[in-house]
Write a protein that holds these residues in place. Structure first.
Motif, PDB file in Angstrom:
ATOM      1  N   SER A  72      -5.350 -21.025  72.231  1.00 26.78           N
ATOM      2  CA  SER A  72      -4.485 -22.220  72.230  1.00 26.78           C
ATOM      3  C   SER A  72      -3.128 -21.928  71.610  1.00 26.78           C
ATOM      4  CB  SER A  72      -5.167 -23.378  71.499  1.00 26.78           C
ATOM      5  OG  SER A  72      -6.316 -23.776  72.200  1.00 26.78           O
ATOM      6  N   THR A  73      -3.126 -21.198  70.511  1.00 27.77           N
ATOM      7  CA  THR A  73      -1.869 -20.865  69.845  1.00 27.77           C
ATOM      8  C   THR A  73      -1.004 -19.975  70.730  1.00 27.77           C
ATOM      9  OG1 THR A  73      -2.850 -21.076  67.655  1.00 27.77           O
ATOM     10  CG2 THR A  73      -0.854 -19.743  67.814  1.00 27.77           C
ATOM     11  N   ILE A  74      -1.603 -18.944  71.314  1.00 26.23           N
ATOM     12  CA  ILE A  74      -0.850 -18.034  72.181  1.00 26.23           C
ATOM     13  C   ILE A  74      -0.345 -18.776  73.420  1.00 26.23           C
ATOM     14  CG2 ILE A  74      -0.959 -15.935  73.597  1.00 26.23           C
ATOM     15  CD1 ILE A  74      -1.090 -15.361  70.607  1.00 26.23           C
ATOM     16  N   PHE A  75      -1.210 -19.574  74.033  1.00 26.16           N
ATOM     17  CA  PHE A  75      -0.829 -20.353  75.214  1.00 26.16           C
ATOM     18  C   PHE A  75       0.383 -21.229  74.898  1.00 26.16           C
ATOM     19  CE2 PHE A  75      -1.159 -24.224  77.777  1.00 26.16           C
ATOM     20  CZ  PHE A  75      -1.240 -23.705  79.054  1.00 26.16           C
ATOM     21  N   ASN A  76       0.322 -21.974  73.801  1.00 24.66           N
ATOM     22  CA  ASN A  76       1.433 -22.858  73.426  1.00 24.66           C
ATOM     23  C   ASN A  76       2.700 -22.074  73.119  1.00 24.66           C
ATOM     24  OD1 ASN A  76      -0.015 -25.241  73.795  1.00 24.66           O
ATOM     25  ND2 ASN A  76      -0.867 -25.146  71.737  1.00 24.66           N
ATOM     26  N   ARG A  77       2.567 -20.901  72.475  1.00 22.72           N
ATOM     27  CA  ARG A  77       3.736 -20.062  72.182  1.00 22.72           C
ATOM     28  C   ARG A  77       4.396 -19.611  73.485  1.00 22.72           C
ATOM     29  NH1 ARG A  77       2.195 -14.974  69.412  1.00 22.72           N
ATOM     30  NH2 ARG A  77       1.637 -16.394  67.742  1.00 22.72           N
ATOM     31  N   LEU A  78       3.587 -19.167  74.452  1.00 21.47           N
ATOM     32  CA  LEU A  78       4.149 -18.699  75.715  1.00 21.47           C
ATOM     33  C   LEU A  78       4.885 -19.824  76.449  1.00 21.47           C
ATOM     34  CD1 LEU A  78       1.300 -16.390  77.063  1.00 21.47           C
ATOM     35  CD2 LEU A  78       3.314 -15.765  75.738  1.00 21.47           C
ATOM     36  N   ILE A  79       4.304 -21.012  76.437  1.00 14.45           N
ATOM     37  CA  ILE A  79       4.952 -22.163  77.083  1.00 14.45           C
ATOM     38  C   ILE A  79       6.271 -22.478  76.380  1.00 14.45           C
ATOM     39  CG2 ILE A  79       4.724 -24.627  77.639  1.00 14.45           C
ATOM     40  CD1 ILE A  79       2.936 -22.580  79.297  1.00 14.45           C
ATOM     41  N   SER A  80       6.275 -22.432  75.056  1.00 19.66           N
ATOM     42  CA  SER A  80       7.512 -22.727  74.312  1.00 19.66           C
ATOM     43  C   SER A  80       8.580 -21.663  74.548  1.00 19.66           C
ATOM     44  CB  SER A  80       7.222 -22.864  72.815  1.00 19.66           C
ATOM     45  OG  SER A  80       6.974 -21.604  72.223  1.00 19.66           O
ATOM     46  N   MET A  81       8.160 -20.467  75.005  1.00 22.39           N
ATOM     47  CA  MET A  81       9.095 -19.371  75.261  1.00 22.39           C
ATOM     48  C   MET A  81       9.516 -19.288  76.727  1.00 22.39           C
ATOM     49  SD  MET A  81       7.481 -16.372  72.861  1.00 22.39           S
ATOM     50  CE  MET A  81       8.722 -15.188  73.396  1.00 22.39           C
ATOM     51  N   GLY A  82       9.167 -20.305  77.520  1.00 26.05           N
ATOM     52  CA  GLY A  82       9.645 -20.346  78.893  1.00 26.05           C
ATOM     53  C   GLY A  82       8.622 -20.038  79.965  1.00 26.05           C
ATOM     54  N   ALA A  83       7.375 -19.751  79.588  1.00 29.86           N
ATOM     55  CA  ALA A  83       6.338 -19.546  80.601  1.00 29.86           C
ATOM     56  C   ALA A  83       5.937 -20.909  81.172  1.00 29.86           C
ATOM     57  CB  ALA A  83       5.120 -18.856  79.987  1.00 29.86           C
ATOM     58  N   ASN A  84       5.390 -20.901  82.377  1.00 28.42           N
ATOM     59  CA  ASN A  84       4.928 -22.130  83.028  1.00 28.42           C
ATOM     60  C   ASN A  84       3.406 -22.146  83.101  1.00 28.42           C
ATOM     61  OD1 ASN A  84       7.515 -23.271  83.757  1.00 28.42           O
ATOM     62  ND2 ASN A  84       7.683 -21.552  85.162  1.00 28.42           N
TER      63      ASN A  84
END
Length: 118
Positions: A72-84
């Motif tokens: 969950s933490t990694i997923f949210n970090r990636l989304i906040s960094m521009g991943a979809n």
């Protein structure tokens, strides 16, 4: 080893892509060469290659598997960094969870949180 091409016009853009992966997964590259950069991410090896040939216009269909802890933490970090979001985290079976995102470079990253492996 999974190889991902990063479409780029110059070395600066490629270095920015490498930095994105380092920050996204809190993991420095273990090999950094002018023509490629390699990471070990949760037991999986990932190599980034610059693609400078304009003729090679093709869709990004590569999928990289990345072992993570605390999906969950990694997923949210990636989304906040521009991943979809491709697929939000879900239980695959037992304690194994997976999620999928499309990184800013067009690749699908399949995150795998398997306590018995990572």
């Amino acid at each position: 080893m999974i190889k991902l091409r990063i479409k780029t016009n110059d070395d600066r853009e490629f270095k920015e892509a490498v930095k994105w992966f380092e920050v996204a997964f809190n993991s420095p590259a273990y090999i950094t060469e002018p023509d490629y950069t390699c990471f070990t991410l949760g037991g999986y090896e990932l190599a980034l290659y610059p693609e400078k040939d304009e003729v090679l216009e093709k869709p990004r269909t590569n999928m990289a598997y990345v072992g993570v802890k605390d999906i969950s933490t990694i997923f949210n970090r990636l989304i906040s960094m521009g991943a979809n979001v491709v697929q939000k985290p879900f239980v695959l079976g037992g304690q194994v969870m997976i999620a999928r995102v499309r990184d800013p470079f067009g690749h699908i990253l399949c995150l795998i949180d398997d306590p018995s492996y990572t």
